[in-house]
Design a protein around this motif. Structure first.
Motif, PDB file in Angstrom:
ATOM      1  N   GLU A  85       9.845   8.672  15.843  1.00 41.61           N
ATOM      2  CA  GLU A  85      11.948   8.772  15.503  1.00 41.61           C
ATOM      3  C   GLU A  85      11.801   7.286  15.577  1.00 41.61           C
ATOM      4  O   GLU A  85      11.107   6.495  17.404  1.00 41.61           O
ATOM      5  N   GLY A  86      13.121   7.062  15.095  1.00 39.53           N
ATOM      6  CA  GLY A  86      13.894   5.322  15.700  1.00 39.53           C
ATOM      7  C   GLY A  86      14.235   4.479  14.597  1.00 39.53           C
ATOM      8  O   GLY A  86      14.205   3.589  14.997  1.00 39.53           O
ATOM      9  N   PHE A  87      13.182   4.789  13.756  1.00 38.21           N
ATOM     10  CA  PHE A  87      12.785   3.461  12.184  1.00 38.21           C
ATOM     11  C   PHE A  87      12.885   4.068  11.092  1.00 38.21           C
ATOM     12  O   PHE A  87      12.400   5.165  10.606  1.00 38.21           O
ATOM     13  N   ASN A  88      13.234   3.345  10.435  1.00 37.90           N
ATOM     14  CA  ASN A  88      13.085   3.615   8.832  1.00 37.90           C
ATOM     15  C   ASN A  88      11.673   3.230   8.286  1.00 37.90           C
ATOM     16  O   ASN A  88      10.647   2.288   8.600  1.00 37.90           O
ATOM     17  N   VAL A  89      10.631   3.927   7.532  1.00 35.85           N
ATOM     18  CA  VAL A  89       9.347   3.932   7.099  1.00 35.85           C
ATOM     19  C   VAL A  89       9.172   4.193   5.618  1.00 35.85           C
ATOM     20  O   VAL A  89       9.703   5.192   5.243  1.00 35.85           O
ATOM     21  N   VAL A  90       8.197   2.858   5.339  1.00 30.72           N
ATOM     22  CA  VAL A  90       8.961   2.716   3.483  1.00 30.72           C
ATOM     23  C   VAL A  90       7.399   2.840   3.214  1.00 30.72           C
ATOM     24  O   VAL A  90       6.604   1.926   3.799  1.00 30.72           O
ATOM     25  N   HIS A  91       6.351   3.740   2.625  1.00 30.88           N
ATOM     26  CA  HIS A  91       5.370   4.166   2.439  1.00 30.88           C
ATOM     27  C   HIS A  91       4.908   3.350   1.243  1.00 30.88           C
ATOM     28  O   HIS A  91       5.744   3.799   0.011  1.00 30.88           O
ATOM     29  N   VAL A  92       3.739   2.374   1.156  1.00 29.22           N
ATOM     30  CA  VAL A  92       3.562   1.575  -0.091  1.00 29.22           C
ATOM     31  C   VAL A  92       1.751   1.597   0.490  1.00 29.22           C
ATOM     32  O   VAL A  92       1.602   2.329   0.979  1.00 29.22           O
ATOM     33  N   GLU A  93       1.255   1.226  -1.395  1.00 26.99           N
ATOM     34  CA  GLU A  93       0.137   1.105  -1.402  1.00 26.99           C
ATOM     35  C   GLU A  93      -0.439   0.238  -1.665  1.00 26.99           C
ATOM     36  O   GLU A  93      -0.927  -0.659  -0.148  1.00 26.99           O
ATOM     37  N   SER A  94      -0.133  -0.720  -2.474  1.00 27.48           N
ATOM     38  CA  SER A  94      -1.241  -2.244  -2.445  1.00 27.48           C
ATOM     39  C   SER A  94      -0.043  -3.830  -1.524  1.00 27.48           C
ATOM     40  O   SER A  94       0.894  -3.474  -1.417  1.00 27.48           O
ATOM     41  N   ALA A  95      -1.074  -4.345  -1.844  1.00 28.07           N
ATOM     42  CA  ALA A  95      -0.683  -5.310  -1.452  1.00 28.07           C
ATOM     43  C   ALA A  95       0.759  -5.868  -1.982  1.00 28.07           C
ATOM     44  O   ALA A  95       1.582  -6.439  -1.633  1.00 28.07           O
ATOM     45  N   GLU A  96       0.548  -6.393  -3.666  1.00 34.66           N
ATOM     46  CA  GLU A  96       1.480  -6.157  -4.586  1.00 34.66           C
ATOM     47  C   GLU A  96       3.417  -5.004  -4.049  1.00 34.66           C
ATOM     48  O   GLU A  96       4.147  -5.511  -4.161  1.00 34.66           O
ATOM     49  N   GLN A  97       3.104  -3.953  -3.862  1.00 38.19           N
ATOM     50  CA  GLN A  97       3.927  -3.549  -3.488  1.00 38.19           C
ATOM     51  C   GLN A  97       4.698  -3.525  -2.240  1.00 38.19           C
ATOM     52  O   GLN A  97       5.883  -3.860  -1.609  1.00 38.19           O
ATOM     53  N   ILE A 111     -18.017  -5.312  -9.977  1.00 34.19           N
ATOM     54  CA  ILE A 111     -16.547  -4.974  -9.683  1.00 34.19           C
ATOM     55  C   ILE A 111     -15.703  -6.265  -9.248  1.00 34.19           C
ATOM     56  O   ILE A 111     -16.625  -7.500  -8.548  1.00 34.19           O
ATOM     57  N   GLU A 112     -15.164  -7.395 -10.486  1.00 33.51           N
ATOM     58  CA  GLU A 112     -14.123  -8.736 -10.526  1.00 33.51           C
ATOM     59  C   GLU A 112     -12.976  -8.159  -9.434  1.00 33.51           C
ATOM     60  O   GLU A 112     -12.046  -7.504 -10.119  1.00 33.51           O
ATOM     61  N   LEU A 113     -13.261  -9.404  -8.978  1.00 35.24           N
ATOM     62  CA  LEU A 113     -11.792  -9.029  -8.039  1.00 35.24           C
ATOM     63  C   LEU A 113     -11.070 -10.688  -7.999  1.00 35.24           C
ATOM     64  O   LEU A 113     -11.187 -11.528  -8.440  1.00 35.24           O
ATOM     65  N   GLU A 114      -9.628 -10.624  -8.087  1.00 39.15           N
ATOM     66  CA  GLU A 114      -8.718 -11.344  -8.080  1.00 39.15           C
ATOM     67  C   GLU A 114      -8.031 -11.756  -6.487  1.00 39.15           C
ATOM     68  O   GLU A 114      -7.846 -10.950  -5.791  1.00 39.15           O
ATOM     69  N   ARG A 115      -7.548 -13.033  -6.664  1.00 38.62           N
ATOM     70  CA  ARG A 115      -6.831 -12.533  -5.220  1.00 38.62           C
ATOM     71  C   ARG A 115      -5.611 -11.716  -5.182  1.00 38.62           C
ATOM     72  O   ARG A 115      -5.312 -12.047  -6.436  1.00 38.62           O
ATOM     73  N   THR A 116      -5.070 -11.792  -3.840  1.00 43.80           N
ATOM     74  CA  THR A 116      -3.363 -11.105  -3.665  1.00 43.80           C
ATOM     75  C   THR A 116      -2.560 -12.320  -3.262  1.00 43.80           C
ATOM     76  O   THR A 116      -3.183 -13.306  -3.393  1.00 43.80           O
ATOM     77  N   THR A 117      -1.476 -11.905  -3.585  1.00 39.83           N
ATOM     78  CA  THR A 117      -0.361 -13.068  -3.107  1.00 39.83           C
ATOM     79  C   THR A 117      -0.295 -12.641  -1.975  1.00 39.83           C
ATOM     80  O   THR A 117      -0.995 -11.844  -0.866  1.00 39.83           O
ATOM     81  N   ASP A 118       0.004 -13.922  -0.794  1.00 41.90           N
ATOM     82  CA  ASP A 118      -0.727 -13.790   0.494  1.00 41.90           C
ATOM     83  C   ASP A 118       1.424 -13.864   0.984  1.00 41.90           C
ATOM     84  O   ASP A 118       2.128 -14.382   1.108  1.00 41.90           O
TER      85      ASP A 118
END
Ligand code: CTP
Length: 406
Positions: free
Chosen positions: A243-255, A298-305
Motif C-alpha cells: 500500500e502507499g502508491f498507485n499501481v498501473v498494470h501493463v503487459e507489453s513494452a509498448e504499453q 517466430i520473427e521478432l522485431e525491436r521494441t522501443t527503448d
C-alpha cells in the motif's frame, strides 16, 4: 527535530541494556516523548527507575501493569508510537518478533503496533551469525523493519567480533534521519517501472523474462516512505502488493512506454527497474497458433527503448536506469548511462549469488557521470531501494543547490 514525536523504546535483556539510558536521554533532549518498555531480563542489567527518571514516564514491565484504567496499556502504548525503537535487541526478541510471539509486555506491544520499527541488535558474535538469527532478521527486513547494524569489537562475553550495540549517538541519528526522510520527497512525483514485460505470440502464449518486480516495488515503497507521490507501472510481477502508491498494470513494452510517457512531463524522478523486452513478435496471432508444421519460426522485431526515449526527452527529470549484466559490469553500465542519458545506472551482475532476478536480495553498484558512485554489499532489496533513494535525494538536493547558486 523530534519535537512532538512519541518513540516507544523497547529494551531487551543484554548487557548493552545499560546504553539504553543514554539513548533514552538523547531522544528526550531532542524533544521526543519516550515511553519505555523493558523485558524482565533487561531489568537485571539496568534499573527501571533510571529509565523512568530519564523518560519522565512510568516504565512498562508487565503486560498487566495497567496504570490507566480507561485504556488497555499495551494497545494504548502501541497506538501512541510514531516509531518503535528496540535497543538493544537480543536474539530472543528478534525471534519473537519474526514469529509473532507475544508473551510479555514488549513483544505484545510490538505485535499490536502499526508504527515503523527500528531495531538495534546486540549479542554474541556466534549468536549474531547463527542461521536462525539471520533468518529472523531477513523475515523482519522483508516486513520493513529497519536495522542499525551492530559494530565490531571486543564483546562483553570476551569474544572479538560483530555484535556490539551500535553507539547510542548512531542509533539516535538513525532515528532522526528516519523522521527527516519522511518529508524529503514531499510534493515530488515519482514514476517507477517494475516486472518483466509480456510480449504476446497468440492469446495464450507470450515471451517474458525472470523479473519478479520485487526491486521496483521496493523502490516505489522507499519513495512513498519519503513522502513522494508515487506511480508504479508494473508489468508481469510476483511481488506482493504494497500500500502507499498507485499501481498501473501493463503487459507489453509498448504499453509500458505509453504509461510512462503519459506521466513523464509531470514526473520529477523516473526509475526504470523493469526488465523490458528488447524484441517482440512481429505478428501477434489473433487465435491460438496450431501445430501444423514440424518447425515454427517466430520473427521478432525491436521494441522501443523506453529509457533511451526518456533520456532524449529529458528536461527537469532525474532519470535512473538499471543494467542487468553477466560480465564487464562497469563498462556496460557506463555505456548505458551515456547512451540513454540517465543520471544514475544501478548495475548488477545477475550471474552472482544473491543478485538479480527472483531473489529477495541484490548486490548492486551505482554509476553516475563520474563513474562508480557506490558499491553495495549483498542486501535485502528493501535496503537496496532505501539506499538508492537516499542517493537520488542527495543528488537532487545537490543539483537544486547548484542551480540556486547560479
Ligand atoms: N530498457 C527500456 N526499454 C527497453 C529495454 C531496456 O527502458 N526496450 C531499460 C531497462 O528498464 C533498464 C535499462 O534500459 O533500466 C537497461 O536495460 P538492459 O536490458 O540491461 O539494457 P538494454 O538496453 O536492453 O541493453 P542490452 O540488452 O544490450 O544489455
Amino acid at each position: 527535530m523530534l519535537q512532538g514525536k512519541t518513540i516507544v523504546l523497547g529494551i531487551s535483556g543484554g548487557i548493552a541494556a545499560y546504553k539504553a539510558a543514554t539513548i533514552c536521554s538523547r531522544l528526550v533532549q531532542a524533544g521526543a516523548q519516550v515511553r519505555v518498555v523493558m523485558t524482565a531480563s533487561a531489568t537485571k542489567f539496568i534499573s527501571p527507575l533510571t529509565l523512568q527518571t530519564l523518560s519522565r514516564h512510568p516504565v512498562y514491565l508487565d503486560t498487566f501493569d495497567e496504570f490507566d484504567p480507561s485504556v488497555v496499556a499495551h494497545i494504548d502504548l502501541a497506538d501512541s508510537a510514531d516509531l518503535m525503537l528496540i535497543a538493544p535487541a537480543t536474539a530472543n526478541i528478534l525471534g519473537k518478533m519474526a514469529n509473532g510471539l507475544a508473551d510479555d509486555m514488549l513483544s505484545t506491544t510490538l505485535l499490536a503496533a502499526t508504527a515503523p520499527v527500528i531495531v538495534a541488535p546486540a549479542m554474541n558474535v556466534h549468536m549474531y551469525a547463527h542461521p536462525a538469527v539471520e533468518r529472523n532478521m531477513a523475515v523482519l527486513a522483508e516486513r520493513g523493519v529497519r536495522f542499525v547494524e551492530p559494530g565490531t569489537g571486543l564483546l562483553a562475553c570476551g569474544y572479538v567480533g560483530k555484535g556490539r550495540l551500535s553507539e547510542p549517538e548512531e542509533i539516535v541519528l538513525a532515528v532522526q534521519q528516519w523522521f527527516a526522510s519522511k518529508t524529503e520527497l514531499e510534493g515530488k512525483s515519482v514514476v517507477v517501472t517494475a516486472g518483466g514485460t509480456v510480449e504476446r505470440l497468440d492469446p495464450v502464449r507470450f515471451l517474458t523474462n525472470d523479473s519478479s518486480g520485487k526491486m521496483g516495488f521496493a523502490i516505489a515503497e522507499a519513495a512513498a516512505n519519503r513522502g513522494a507521490n508515487v506511480t508504479l507501472i508494473a508489468a508481469r510481477t510476483t511481488a506482493p502488493q504494497v500500500e502507499g502508491f498507485n499501481v498501473v498494470h501493463v503487459e507489453s513494452a509498448e504499453q509500458m512506454l505509453e504509461a510512462v510517457l503519459e506521466r513523464y512531463d509531470s514526473a520529477d524522478i523516473v526509475i526504470k527497474a523493469a526488465a523490458v523486452a528488447d524484441y517482440r513478435p512481429v505478428v501477434q496471432a489473433s487465435s491460438k497458433i496450431k501445430k501444423n508444421e514440424e518447425r515454427l519460426t517466430i520473427e521478432l522485431e525491436r521494441t522501443t527503448d523506453i529509457l533511451k526515449t526518456l533520456g532524449e526527452r529529458k528536461s527537469h527529470q532525474f532519470l535512473v536506469g538499471f543494467a542487468a549484466e553477466t560480465e564487464q559490469v562497469e563498462r556496460y553500465a557506463m555505456d548505458k548511462l551515456v547512451r540513454k542519458n540517465a543520471d544514475l545506472i544501478v548495475a548488477n551482475d545477475v550471474s552472482k549469488d544473491g543478485a538479480g532476478f527472483n531473489v529477495d536480495t541484490n548486490v548492486v553498484q551505482v554509476f553516475g557521470a563520474e563513474g562508480l558512485v557506490e558499491s553495495l554489499p549483498m542486501l535485502h532489496k528493501r535496503e537496496v531501494a532505501d539506499r538508492l533513494m537516499s542517493r537520488i535525494v542527495q543528488r537532487m538536493q545537490a543539483r537544486a543547490a547548484g542551480e540556486a547558486a547560479k
